[in-house]
Design an enzyme around this catalytic site. Sequence first.
Site, PDB file in Angstrom:
ATOM      1  CG  LEU A 133      -1.879   1.323   1.284  1.00 25.00           C
ATOM      2  CD1 LEU A 133      -2.829   1.315   0.263  1.00 25.00           C
ATOM      3  CD2 LEU A 133      -2.396   1.227   2.721  1.00 25.00           C
ATOM      4  CB  THR A 166       6.336  -6.568   6.052  1.00 19.40           C
ATOM      5  OG1 THR A 166       6.587  -5.221   6.780  1.00 19.40           O
ATOM      6  CG2 THR A 166       6.772  -7.845   6.899  1.00 19.40           C
ATOM      7  CD  GLU A 365      -0.405  -2.967  10.104  1.00 22.11           C
ATOM      8  OE1 GLU A 365      -1.884  -2.866  10.270  1.00 22.11           O
ATOM      9  OE2 GLU A 365       0.055  -3.962   9.632  1.00 22.11           O
ATOM     10  N   GLY A 366      -0.231   2.853  10.451  1.00 17.12           N
ATOM     11  CA  GLY A 366      -0.966   4.086  10.977  1.00 17.12           C
ATOM     12  C   GLY A 366       0.048   4.668  12.036  1.00 17.12           C
TER      13      GLY A 366
HETATM   14  C1  LIG Z   1       9.654  -1.751   9.080  1.00 13.95           C
HETATM   15  C2  LIG Z   1       8.479  -1.350   8.335  1.00 13.95           C
HETATM   16  C3  LIG Z   1       7.342  -2.196   7.799  1.00 13.95           C
HETATM   17  C4  LIG Z   1       6.326  -1.855   6.924  1.00 13.95           C
HETATM   18  N1  LIG Z   1       5.721  -2.727   6.304  1.00 13.95           N
HETATM   19  C5  LIG Z   1       4.881  -2.256   5.408  1.00 13.95           C
HETATM   20  C6  LIG Z   1       3.927  -3.283   4.533  1.00 13.95           C
HETATM   21  O1  LIG Z   1       4.084  -4.423   4.757  1.00 13.95           O
HETATM   22  N2  LIG Z   1       3.197  -2.550   3.674  1.00 13.95           N
HETATM   23  C7  LIG Z   1       2.856  -1.351   3.589  1.00 13.95           C
HETATM   24  O2  LIG Z   1       2.127  -0.784   2.687  1.00 13.95           O
HETATM   25  N3  LIG Z   1       3.633  -0.264   4.246  1.00 13.95           N
HETATM   26  C8  LIG Z   1       4.477  -0.925   5.291  1.00 13.95           C
HETATM   27  N4  LIG Z   1       5.222  -0.008   6.110  1.00 13.95           N
HETATM   28  C9  LIG Z   1       4.733   1.474   5.895  1.00 13.95           C
HETATM   29  C10 LIG Z   1       4.277   2.162   7.025  1.00 13.95           C
HETATM   30  O3  LIG Z   1       2.912   1.887   7.331  1.00 13.95           O
HETATM   31  C11 LIG Z   1       4.532   3.646   6.965  1.00 13.95           C
HETATM   32  O4  LIG Z   1       5.694   3.908   6.910  1.00 13.95           O
HETATM   33  C12 LIG Z   1       3.500   4.612   7.793  1.00 13.95           C
HETATM   34  O5  LIG Z   1       2.071   4.586   7.275  1.00 13.95           O
HETATM   35  C13 LIG Z   1       3.878   5.958   7.673  1.00 13.95           C
HETATM   36  O6  LIG Z   1       4.210   6.424   6.283  1.00 13.95           O
HETATM   37  P1  LIG Z   1       5.560   7.159   6.243  1.00 13.95           P
HETATM   38  O7  LIG Z   1       6.730   6.531   6.788  1.00 13.95           O
HETATM   39  O8  LIG Z   1       5.512   7.555   4.644  1.00 13.95           O
HETATM   40  O9  LIG Z   1       5.492   8.527   6.922  1.00 13.95           O
HETATM   41  P2  LIG Z   1       4.644   9.980   6.571  1.00 13.95           P
HETATM   42  O10 LIG Z   1       3.260   9.678   5.892  1.00 13.95           O
HETATM   43  O11 LIG Z   1       5.369  10.832   5.601  1.00 13.95           O
HETATM   44  O12 LIG Z   1       4.684  10.864   7.739  1.00 13.95           O
HETATM   45  C14 LIG Z   1       5.748  11.441   8.415  1.00 13.95           C
HETATM   46  C15 LIG Z   1       5.167  12.151   9.837  1.00 13.95           C
HETATM   47  O13 LIG Z   1       4.118  13.089   9.473  1.00 13.95           O
HETATM   48  C16 LIG Z   1       3.129  12.549  10.361  1.00 13.95           C
HETATM   49  N5  LIG Z   1       1.723  13.124   9.666  1.00 13.95           N
HETATM   50  C17 LIG Z   1       1.505  12.588   8.500  1.00 13.95           C
HETATM   51  N6  LIG Z   1       0.294  13.074   7.918  1.00 13.95           N
HETATM   52  C18 LIG Z   1      -0.328  13.826   9.073  1.00 13.95           C
HETATM   53  C19 LIG Z   1      -1.342  14.678   9.396  1.00 13.95           C
HETATM   54  N7  LIG Z   1      -2.488  14.731   8.565  1.00 13.95           N
HETATM   55  N8  LIG Z   1      -1.490  15.142  10.715  1.00 13.95           N
HETATM   56  C20 LIG Z   1      -0.544  15.270  11.619  1.00 13.95           C
HETATM   57  N9  LIG Z   1       0.804  14.554  11.304  1.00 13.95           N
HETATM   58  C21 LIG Z   1       0.836  14.118  10.093  1.00 13.95           C
HETATM   59  C22 LIG Z   1       3.103  11.481  10.353  1.00 13.95           C
HETATM   60  O14 LIG Z   1       2.505  10.979  11.482  1.00 13.95           O
HETATM   61  C23 LIG Z   1       4.725  11.322  10.632  1.00 13.95           C
HETATM   62  O15 LIG Z   1       5.030  11.460  11.988  1.00 13.95           O
HETATM   63  C24 LIG Z   1       6.182  -0.344   6.969  1.00 13.95           C
HETATM   64  C25 LIG Z   1       6.898   0.379   7.741  1.00 13.95           C
HETATM   65  C26 LIG Z   1       8.057   0.079   8.280  1.00 13.95           C
HETATM   66  C27 LIG Z   1       9.080   0.953   8.944  1.00 13.95           C
END
Ligand SMILES: Cc1cc2nc3c(=O)[nH]c(=O)nc-3n(C[C@H](O)[C@H](O)[C@H](O)COP(=O)(O)OP(=O)(O)OC[C@H]3O[C@@H](n4cnc5c(N)ncnc54)[C@H](O)[C@@H]3O)c2cc1C
Length: 386
Positions: A133, A166, A365-366
Site C-alpha cells: 500500500l 514487509t 499500520e498508522g
Molecule cells: C519496518 C516497516 C515495515 C512496513 N511494512 C509495510 C507493509 O508491509 N506494507 C505497507 O504498505 N507499508 C508498510 N510500512 C509502511 C508504514 O505503514 C508507513 O511507514 C506509515 O504508514 C507512515 O508513512 P511514512 O513513513 O511515509 O510517513 P509519513 O506519512 O510521511 O509521515 C511523516 C510524519 O508526518 C506525520 N503526519 C502525516 N500526516 C499527518 C497529518 N495529517 N497530521 C499530523 N501528522 C501527520 C506522521 O504521523 C509522521 O510523524 C512499513 C514501515 C516500516 C518502517
Amino acid sequence: MTAETDLLRIDDQLDDEERLVRDTVRSFTADHVLPEIADWFEAGMLPRSVLTGLGKLGLFGMHLTGYGCAGTGPVAYGVACRELEAADSGLRSATSVQGSLAMFPIWKYGSEEQKEEWLPRMAAGEAIGCFGLTEPDYGSDPASMRTHAARDGSDWVLSGSKMWITNGSIADIAVVWAATESGIRGFLVPRGARGFTARDIHKKLSLRASVTSELVFDSVRLPSSAVLPGVTGLRGPLSCLTEARFGILWGVTGAARACLEAAVSYATTRTQFGKAIGGFQLTQSKLAWMAVSLYQSQLLALHLGRLKAAGTLTPVQVSTGKLANARTAIDIARTARTILAANGVTLEYPVIRHANNLEAVITYEGTEEIHALAIGQALTGMSAYR
Ligand SMILES: Cc1cc2nc3c(=O)[nH]c(=O)nc-3n(C[C@H](O)[C@H](O)[C@H](O)COP(=O)(O)OP(=O)(O)OC[C@H]3O[C@@H](n4cnc5c(N)ncnc54)[C@H](O)[C@@H]3O)c2cc1C
C-alpha cells in the site's frame, strides 16, 4: 508471564483454546526462536524455516475460516500475536502480514478461484504473501497513491512502486493496491511476473529480523482474474489494516511483558552499593509503573478481543488500542533499558531489540499521529487530517 509478574492474573480470563494457543506458541518460540533471535537480529534476517514452522503450527490466517485456516476466535489470534512478539516483533509482523494483510483481502474480497489457489498454501506457510500500500511519496495518505492500473483489452497493466513492504522480496504473491479509473483496486501479483521486481531495504535498525522491500511495477501485464472482485476504494486496504492493527495491539503487550520480565530478573540479581538494585525504591517505582501500564494494555487488548468476538469492534476502537498499547510498550521497553543500564544496550538481553523494534511498530499500520486524528475525529466530529 511468570506468576511473579502477572499480579492481576489476567490470563485466568483466557478459555481453554486460548490457553492452548498461548502454550503452543510459547513453546515454539522457546525452542526455535529465542536461542537464535539475537543473532538473526544482528545479521538482519529471519530464516524461511521459521515462517514454515509458523504455518505448520496453523498460525497463518488462524482467525479466518475455511480454505485450511484454523478458524479460532479473535482472542486466540491476539494471544498468538502476543506470544510471537514476546520473542520478537519481526515474527509477529510476518504473521500479521501473512494472515491479516495478504490472506484476509483474498478471503474477504477474492474470487472463489483466487481463494482456492492461494489460501490453503498460505495457511500452511508454503506460500508467503505481502501487502503493498505504502509508496515512497505516500505513507499516511494512501488515497493519493501514484501506482495505477489501466485496462488493456481484458488485461490490466500495472505501473508504479511500493515502499517499506514487509516480506516483499520473499513473497510468492503480492497484494498490491493501485488507483484505477473506477477507484482503488487490489491486485494479486505473483512473484516472477514480467516487469515486477523487489529490492530489499538494508541498514534498518528496527525490525531487523524481518524482510522489508521496495516493489517496482514496470507495466506489469495481469489477467482480468488478478483483480480482487469484491472491493473498490480505500475501504479495501483500510479494512485489512484494521485486522492487522488488532494483532498489533495484542502483540506489543508481549514485547512489553518480555521487557518487564528481563528488568525484574536483572534487578533481582544485579548488585550495586552492596545490594540488589531491585531493592532500591527508585527501581521499584519504575518496575511498579511498568507493571501497571502493562496490565492496563493487556486488559485493553482483552476487552477489544471480546468486542471483536461479539462482532461489534469498530476501527476507532482498534485505533485506540493500537495507539495506547504501542506507546505503552515502547515506554516499558525504554524504562527496562535504563534498569539494565550498559547491559541494556547489548543484544545479550532482549530489551534494546524490543525497544528498537517498537520504533517501527509505533510508525507502521498508522503512525501515532494518524490514530490520534482518528480518535480526535470520533470525539469531536471534526476531521483534522488536512
Ligand atoms: C519496518 C516497516 C515495515 C512496513 N511494512 C509495510 C507493509 O508491509 N506494507 C505497507 O504498505 N507499508 C508498510 N510500512 C509502511 C508504514 O505503514 C508507513 O511507514 C506509515 O504508514 C507512515 O508513512 P511514512 O513513513 O511515509 O510517513 P509519513 O506519512 O510521511 O509521515 C511523516 C510524519 O508526518 C506525520 N503526519 C502525516 N500526516 C499527518 C497529518 N495529517 N497530521 C499530523 N501528522 C501527520 C506522521 O504521523 C509522521 O510523524 C512499513 C514501515 C516500516 C518502517
